[in-house]
Design an enzyme around this catalytic site. Structure first.
Site, PDB file in Angstrom:
ATOM      1  N   MET A  32       0.850  -1.200   0.000  1.00 64.39           N
ATOM      2  CA  MET A  32       0.000   0.000   0.000  1.00 64.39           C
ATOM      3  C   MET A  32       0.878   1.240   0.000  1.00 64.39           C
ATOM      4  O   MET A  32       1.720   1.409   0.897  1.00 64.39           O
ATOM      5  CB  MET A  32      -0.906   0.011   1.234  1.00 64.39           C
ATOM      6  CG  MET A  32      -1.965  -1.067   1.232  1.00 64.39           C
ATOM      7  SD  MET A  32      -2.977  -1.045   2.725  1.00 64.39           S
ATOM      8  CE  MET A  32      -1.930  -1.952   3.874  1.00 64.39           C
ATOM      9  N   GLN A  86       7.929  -5.089  -3.272  1.00 59.83           N
ATOM     10  CA  GLN A  86       7.229  -5.003  -4.562  1.00 59.83           C
ATOM     11  C   GLN A  86       7.832  -3.896  -5.427  1.00 59.83           C
ATOM     12  O   GLN A  86       8.031  -2.770  -4.973  1.00 59.83           O
ATOM     13  CB  GLN A  86       5.742  -4.734  -4.396  1.00 59.83           C
ATOM     14  CG  GLN A  86       5.035  -4.909  -5.751  1.00 59.83           C
ATOM     15  CD  GLN A  86       3.590  -4.502  -5.758  1.00 59.83           C
ATOM     16  OE1 GLN A  86       3.274  -3.342  -5.581  1.00 59.83           O
ATOM     17  NE2 GLN A  86       2.707  -5.466  -5.997  1.00 59.83           N
ATOM     18  N   CYS A 115      -1.310  -2.472 -10.881  1.00 61.49           N
ATOM     19  CA  CYS A 115      -1.662  -1.091 -10.535  1.00 61.49           C
ATOM     20  C   CYS A 115      -2.386  -0.435 -11.709  1.00 61.49           C
ATOM     21  O   CYS A 115      -1.832  -0.341 -12.811  1.00 61.49           O
ATOM     22  CB  CYS A 115      -0.411  -0.290 -10.185  1.00 61.49           C
ATOM     23  SG  CYS A 115      -0.779   1.448  -9.801  1.00 61.49           S
ATOM     24  N   HIS A 185      -5.829  -9.890  -8.067  1.00 62.20           N
ATOM     25  CA  HIS A 185      -6.894  -8.967  -7.680  1.00 62.20           C
ATOM     26  C   HIS A 185      -8.036  -9.209  -8.651  1.00 62.20           C
ATOM     27  O   HIS A 185      -7.879  -9.021  -9.858  1.00 62.20           O
ATOM     28  CB  HIS A 185      -6.413  -7.509  -7.768  1.00 62.20           C
ATOM     29  CG  HIS A 185      -7.473  -6.526  -7.332  1.00 62.20           C
ATOM     30  ND1 HIS A 185      -7.513  -6.012  -6.063  1.00 62.20           N
ATOM     31  CD2 HIS A 185      -8.530  -6.017  -7.993  1.00 62.20           C
ATOM     32  CE1 HIS A 185      -8.560  -5.201  -5.960  1.00 62.20           C
ATOM     33  NE2 HIS A 185      -9.188  -5.181  -7.126  1.00 62.20           N
ATOM     34  N   ASP A 217     -11.499  -6.622  -1.681  1.00 64.33           N
ATOM     35  CA  ASP A 217     -12.703  -6.445  -0.846  1.00 64.33           C
ATOM     36  C   ASP A 217     -12.806  -7.422   0.324  1.00 64.33           C
ATOM     37  O   ASP A 217     -13.904  -7.903   0.626  1.00 64.33           O
ATOM     38  CB  ASP A 217     -13.975  -6.559  -1.706  1.00 64.33           C
ATOM     39  CG  ASP A 217     -14.337  -5.234  -2.348  1.00 64.33           C
ATOM     40  OD1 ASP A 217     -13.539  -4.277  -2.227  1.00 64.33           O
ATOM     41  OD2 ASP A 217     -15.402  -5.151  -2.978  1.00 64.33           O
ATOM     42  N   ALA A 239      -5.757  -5.198   1.998  1.00 67.18           N
ATOM     43  CA  ALA A 239      -5.221  -3.836   2.025  1.00 67.18           C
ATOM     44  C   ALA A 239      -6.068  -2.991   2.976  1.00 67.18           C
ATOM     45  O   ALA A 239      -5.767  -2.891   4.164  1.00 67.18           O
ATOM     46  CB  ALA A 239      -5.200  -3.244   0.618  1.00 67.18           C
TER      47      ALA A 239
END
EC number: 1.3.1.90
Length: 316
Positions: A32, A86, A115, A185, A217, A239
């Site tokens: 994050m 990362q 991203c 994701h 989520d 996250a």
């Protein structure tokens, strides 16, 4: 800062793959921006988080600039393991050079292929890489060939295509090149707040032999368990759920006061800048404060004011 770290012997580092072979679902703190730094990683590890990622670091800047290395990557040799760094990268050798720098201090690297931010896509980073499976394969292969520590993991984090066959093809090509695991994701590049496609993660998991991590989520431990059952994923990456409740993986429904106290102690010990210190508390206290309390707390402008508030209201 890397320069301040006492050199860590490789035997002290942990093999993240051992977690995936433990028979338990691996609980992971996501990369994050601004938030998944050393102090916060230290906190979530106290509350049953198994594996932590750094925020995304642009590999080219990291390799080129000592200042970038010092500001972007901080760890310690005692408790900050297993740790995955990362990177955003688009050139195989640049990613290798970055991996070589962090190899003595971390347990693996992750290539960001997910991203969706415009700046990242415009630079050739992040989610645009899901449309370049050969480039991803080349980058993974280079790192595998040039890092001589077989326990050093190389993973990728992706989003899904509208046509899931393309995603499965990307994953299978990455697996064939020696990627350690893949985090999925469950949204496409265009999707932001739409429901996560857990069915797609399940199909990817069924198509692969390496571990698959589900992301998207997940707000509670119950959510994590449900997503594991829905997808068969070997790990669950969280996250925003961890920002709101760093004790989530330990089964707490909302941030306990003990966790807030731990954050205060850890943040002060690490010299966390005020804005970051305060923002984490705003996230953590979202569910346990009234609208009126938020108005007061969110405009506090110094560490001493925050400490006084916490002491007066909560005895922290």
């Amino acid at each position: 800062m890397i320069g301040d770290i006492v050199e860590t012997k490789r035997c002290q580092l942990k093999d993240p793959m051992d977690l995936f072979h433990s028979g338990q679902v691996v609980k992971i703190c996501a990369p994050m921006v601004r938030y998944s730094k050393l102090a916060f990683r230290t906190l979530v590890r106290k509350y049953s988080c198994d594996l932590c990622y750094t925020p995304m670091i642009v590999a080219a800047d990291f390799v080129r600039s000592a200042k970038a290395r010092d500001s972007e990557f901080t760890t310690n040799k005692v408790g900050d393991h297993p740790l995955i760094v990362q990177f955003a990268a688009k050139e195989a050798q640049v990613l290798c050079d970055a991996a070589r720098i962090v190899c003595p201090f971390a347990d693996g690297i992750d290539l960001n292929c997910g991203c969706p931010q415009r700046w990242a896509m415009a630079e050739g980073y992040g989610a645009c890489l899901i449309n370049k499976p050969e480039l991803v394969r080349d980058m993974v292969r280079h790192v595998r060939n040039q890092i001589d520590n077989p326990r050093f993991s190389v993973s990728i984090k992706i989003r899904i295509h509208e046509d899931l066959k393309r995603t499965v093809d990307l994953c299978q090509k990455a697996e064939a090149t020696g990627v350690s695991w893949i985090t999925v994701h469950g949204r496409s590049v265009e999707e932001r707040h739409q429901p996560v496609h857990y069915d797609a993660i399940k199909i990817i998991k069924q198509s692969m032999s390496i571990p698959i991590v589900a992301n998207g989520d997940i707000k509670t431990l119950k959510d994590a368990e449900n997503v594991h059952h829905l997808t068969g994923a070997d790990g669950i990456m969280v996250a925003r759920g961890l920002l709101a409740n760093p004790a989530m993986f330990a089964g707490y429904e909302e941030t306990p006061l003990k966790c807030i106290q731990d954050w205060v102690d850890i943040a002060l010990e690490h010299g966390t800048p005020f804005t970051c210190f305060h923002h984490h508390l705003m996230y953590m206290m979202e569910r346990i404060t009234s609208k009126q309390e938020k108005k007061v707390f969110n405009v506090l402008s110094s560490t001493s004011a925050v400490l006084d508030y916490l002491n007066d209201r909560y005895g922290v």
